[in-house]
Design an enzyme around this catalytic site. Structure first.
Site, PDB file in Angstrom:
ATOM      1  CB  CYS A   2       1.720   8.040   1.517  1.00 33.35           C
ATOM      2  SG  CYS A   2       0.940   8.747   0.047  1.00 33.35           S
ATOM      3  CB  CYS A  30      -3.007   7.629  -1.937  1.00 29.58           C
ATOM      4  SG  CYS A  30      -1.591   8.166  -2.894  1.00 29.58           S
ATOM      5  CB  SER A  31      -1.280   3.754   0.208  1.00 29.14           C
ATOM      6  OG  SER A  31      -1.664   3.410  -1.109  1.00 29.14           O
ATOM      7  CB  CYS A  32       3.335   7.000  -2.227  1.00 31.13           C
ATOM      8  SG  CYS A  32       2.281   7.846  -3.423  1.00 31.13           S
TER       9      CYS A  32
END
Lengths: 122, 195
Positions: B106, B109-111
């Protein structure tokens, strides 16, 4: 050692050999990280915070953090961004007013000071 | 020195104090229910995690109809196993084959597919991984110990708030579903390891 155990140990060793990689990272390193995570999940679930509103602010904070300085501790820096994005979202959509967070922090500090004062032997 | 034990009081750390203030404000305004917060933390700490994904993968390996369903409609097939999470985003399953290797990131961000993998590991959130895996996936995978044949088609998938990805790894030898599930690793389902 069974072949399966050996296989899993090998996988763990490989992962552990990379800097910053741990095969069995704990989900949260501090209780507050779990709480702020839950706060957002609950608010999105109930519809008080649109997911996209939070997501875009989180992405912005992470980008700003990375551009400002090399990241020392990814985990803590990441949740710092999560906290900053939460505050920004709540303020921007009007669920929390300017100054309310600071006032609440002060109230907590006073409560703690009071508890300490009553518990400290004189 | 009676105050020494206060020096490391977590309530005095900036972030912990701010989060407590936020939580108290939102509870006071009726925006969140403290019991719901407890349940969410409990759920993500204990109920979700890579073993959910491993169960999905093992079933797909041993049940051709389920595998077809999983690849066609990942969210529905995963929900059929009881893993639906709290956010309702769509999960797409990517099948690794002898010629195609999928890896997930991702970049913004950090999906991450939380219902099946739990919360993302530290390295998944690191700037180094997110920036580099798109640019030089083979070099990054090699650092994870995964060296792919030159003719393998490496595909990098960038998660979003709406679509999360789960890699269906190549099935190792073995027939028993439980034994297979135990061989599935988190990194295998992100695409940074083979099994």
């Amino acid at each position: 050692m069974t072949p399966l155990k050996a296989h899993r140990d090998t996988m763990s060793d490989m992962a552990a050999s990379i800097p910053g990689v741990c095969a069995d990272d704990p989900l949260f390193r501090a209780p507050w990280q779990a709480r702020i995570f839950a706060l957002i999940v609950a608010s999105v679930k109930t519809g008080h915070i649109p997911r996209g509103d939070f997501q875009s602010r989180l992405a912005l904070r992470i980008t700003q953090m990375e551009q400002a300085a090399p990241v020392g501790d990814t985990e803590d820096a990441y949740f710092d961004c999560w906290l900053a994005a939460t505050e920004a979202t709540l303020l921007d959509i009007g669920l929390i007013a300017d100054g309310e967070i600071a006032a609440q922090i002060e109230a907590i500090r006073e409560t703690i000071a009071h508890i300490r004062a009553t518990q400290t032997p004189t | 020195m009676p105050h020494d034990h206060h020096d490391h009081d977590p309530l005095e750390e900036g972030a912990a104090l701010r989060v407590r203030a936020l939580e108290e404000l939102m509870i006071a305004k009726g925006l969140v229910d403290p019991a719901a917060l407890d349940a969410i933390v409990e759920y993500y700490e204990r109920e979700t995690g890579p073993r959910n994904g491993a169960a999905v993968v093992a079933r797909a390996w041993t049940d051709p109809d389920y595998r077809a369903w999983l690849l066609r409609d990942g969210s529905a097939a995963i929900a059929d196993m009881g893993f639906s999470g709290f956010q309702g985003e769509h999960i797409r399953v990517l099948e690794n084959t002898g010629t195609v290797h999928n890896v997930v990131t991702c970049t913004l961000c950090s999906c991450y597919p939380w219902p099946v993998l739990g919360l993302p590991p530290t390295w998944y959130k690191s700037a180094a991984y997110r920036a580099r895996v798109v640019r030089e996936p083979r070099a990054v995978l090699a650092e994870f110990g995964l060296v792919l044949p030159a003719d393998t088609d490496v595909r990098v998938w960038d998660s979003t708030a709406e679509i999360r990805y789960l890699v269906l790894p190549i099935r190792p030898e073995g027939t028993d579903v439980d034994a297979l599930a135990a061989m599935v690793t988190r990194n295998g389902m992100i695409g940074t390891a083979a099994l």
